[in-house]
Design a protein around this motif. Structure first.
Motif, PDB file in Angstrom:
ATOM      1  N   SER A  49       0.851  -1.185   0.000  1.00 12.41           N
ATOM      2  CA  SER A  49       0.000   0.000   0.000  1.00 12.41           C
ATOM      3  C   SER A  49       0.886   1.233   0.000  1.00 12.41           C
ATOM      4  N   LYS A  50       0.328   2.351  -0.374  1.00 13.54           N
ATOM      5  CA  LYS A  50       1.107   3.578  -0.431  1.00 13.54           C
ATOM      6  C   LYS A  50       1.486   4.056   0.968  1.00 13.54           C
ATOM      7  N   SER A  51       0.756   3.621   1.983  1.00 18.35           N
ATOM      8  CA  SER A  51       1.077   4.006   3.358  1.00 18.35           C
ATOM      9  C   SER A  51       2.154   3.110   3.973  1.00 18.35           C
ATOM     10  N   SER A  52       2.608   2.090   3.260  1.00 18.31           N
ATOM     11  CA  SER A  52       3.693   1.229   3.740  1.00 18.31           C
ATOM     12  C   SER A  52       5.007   2.002   3.759  1.00 18.31           C
ATOM     13  N   ALA A  53       5.908   1.544   4.606  1.00 17.14           N
ATOM     14  CA  ALA A  53       7.206   2.205   4.705  1.00 17.14           C
ATOM     15  C   ALA A  53       8.000   2.039   3.412  1.00 17.14           C
ATOM     16  N   GLN A  54       8.679   3.098   3.007  1.00 18.00           N
ATOM     17  CA  GLN A  54       9.481   3.071   1.789  1.00 18.00           C
ATOM     18  C   GLN A  54      10.880   2.572   2.137  1.00 18.00           C
ATOM     19  N   LEU A  55      11.311   1.480   1.494  1.00 19.05           N
ATOM     20  CA  LEU A  55      12.633   0.918   1.755  1.00 19.05           C
ATOM     21  C   LEU A  55      13.730   1.687   1.038  1.00 19.05           C
ATOM     22  N   THR A  56      13.487   2.035  -0.220  1.00 20.51           N
ATOM     23  CA  THR A  56      14.439   2.798  -1.013  1.00 20.51           C
ATOM     24  C   THR A  56      13.723   3.379  -2.226  1.00 20.51           C
ATOM     25  N   SER A  57      14.405   4.256  -2.914  1.00 21.14           N
ATOM     26  CA  SER A  57      13.862   4.832  -4.137  1.00 21.14           C
ATOM     27  C   SER A  57      14.645   4.271  -5.317  1.00 21.14           C
ATOM     28  N   ILE A  58      13.930   3.744  -6.296  1.00 23.73           N
ATOM     29  CA  ILE A  58      14.532   3.153  -7.492  1.00 23.73           C
ATOM     30  C   ILE A  58      14.483   4.203  -8.604  1.00 23.73           C
ATOM     31  N   THR A  59      15.632   4.493  -9.196  1.00 25.59           N
ATOM     32  CA  THR A  59      15.674   5.487 -10.264  1.00 25.59           C
ATOM     33  C   THR A  59      15.420   4.827 -11.617  1.00 25.59           C
ATOM     34  N   SER A  60      15.053   5.630 -12.570  1.00 20.72           N
ATOM     35  CA  SER A  60      14.793   5.146 -13.921  1.00 20.72           C
ATOM     36  C   SER A  60      16.044   4.499 -14.503  1.00 20.72           C
ATOM     37  N   GLY A  61      15.875   3.347 -15.115  1.00 22.70           N
ATOM     38  CA  GLY A  61      16.985   2.638 -15.742  1.00 22.70           C
ATOM     39  C   GLY A  61      17.663   1.617 -14.848  1.00 22.70           C
ATOM     40  N   MET A  62      17.237   1.499 -13.585  1.00 21.37           N
ATOM     41  CA  MET A  62      17.817   0.503 -12.681  1.00 21.37           C
ATOM     42  C   MET A  62      17.255  -0.877 -12.975  1.00 21.37           C
ATOM     43  N   GLU A  63      18.072  -1.896 -12.741  1.00 22.41           N
ATOM     44  CA  GLU A  63      17.623  -3.274 -12.941  1.00 22.41           C
ATOM     45  C   GLU A  63      16.963  -3.784 -11.664  1.00 22.41           C
ATOM     46  N   VAL A  64      15.787  -4.382 -11.831  1.00 20.91           N
ATOM     47  CA  VAL A  64      15.008  -4.927 -10.724  1.00 20.91           C
ATOM     48  C   VAL A  64      14.634  -6.354 -11.070  1.00 20.91           C
ATOM     49  N   GLN A  65      14.744  -7.261 -10.115  1.00 21.40           N
ATOM     50  CA  GLN A  65      14.303  -8.637 -10.324  1.00 21.40           C
ATOM     51  C   GLN A  65      12.883  -8.773  -9.798  1.00 21.40           C
ATOM     52  N   VAL A  66      11.968  -9.122 -10.682  1.00 19.35           N
ATOM     53  CA  VAL A  66      10.575  -9.333 -10.293  1.00 19.35           C
ATOM     54  C   VAL A  66      10.421 -10.788  -9.881  1.00 19.35           C
ATOM     55  N   MET A  67      10.044 -10.989  -8.619  1.00 17.25           N
ATOM     56  CA  MET A  67       9.921 -12.327  -8.044  1.00 17.25           C
ATOM     57  C   MET A  67       8.549 -12.934  -8.322  1.00 17.25           C
ATOM     58  N   ASP A  68       7.500 -12.101  -8.223  1.00 21.61           N
ATOM     59  CA  ASP A  68       6.142 -12.600  -8.349  1.00 21.61           C
ATOM     60  C   ASP A  68       5.223 -11.432  -8.672  1.00 21.61           C
ATOM     61  N   THR A  69       4.180 -11.715  -9.419  1.00 21.40           N
ATOM     62  CA  THR A  69       3.157 -10.705  -9.667  1.00 21.40           C
ATOM     63  C   THR A  69       2.079 -10.918  -8.616  1.00 21.40           C
TER      64      THR A  69
END
Length: 98
Positions: A49-69
């Protein structure tokens, strides 16, 4: 003689149907994390949810591994930033549409 031929034909048809079913069963279950590159700046949350704590900010062009939808809005993601691996949730809109 015709009955034996009919039985043989039925066995061939049944075995071909079950073989086709076995090939497609479980294809999605064996898939591991998939790497994507973000298209916009997005936060990595610790919850869905948007009210959850933010762990970090991901910038455009960063590689992210999607584990599950997870659902229609969020994906479970893994990110390595500053030598640390973080697991969390991101909005689907952070990634290019397929």
């Amino acid at each position: 003689m015709n009955i034996r031929l009919l039985y043989a034909l039925m066995l061939v048809l049944l075995s071909s149907c079950s073989a086709a079913k076995d090939e497609t069963a479980g294809k999605r279950g064996n898939q591991g994390p998939v790497s994507f590159t973000t298209v916009v700046d997005c936060p990595l949350y610790d919850g869905m949810s948007k009210s959850s704590a933010q762990l970090t900010s991901i910038t455009s062009g960063m590689e992210v591994q999607v584990m599950d939808t997870v659902d229609a809005y969020f994906v479970k993601a893994r990110v390595t930033k500053d030598g640390k691996t973080l697991n969390g949730f991101m909005y689907r809109t952070c990634f290019p549409q397929k």
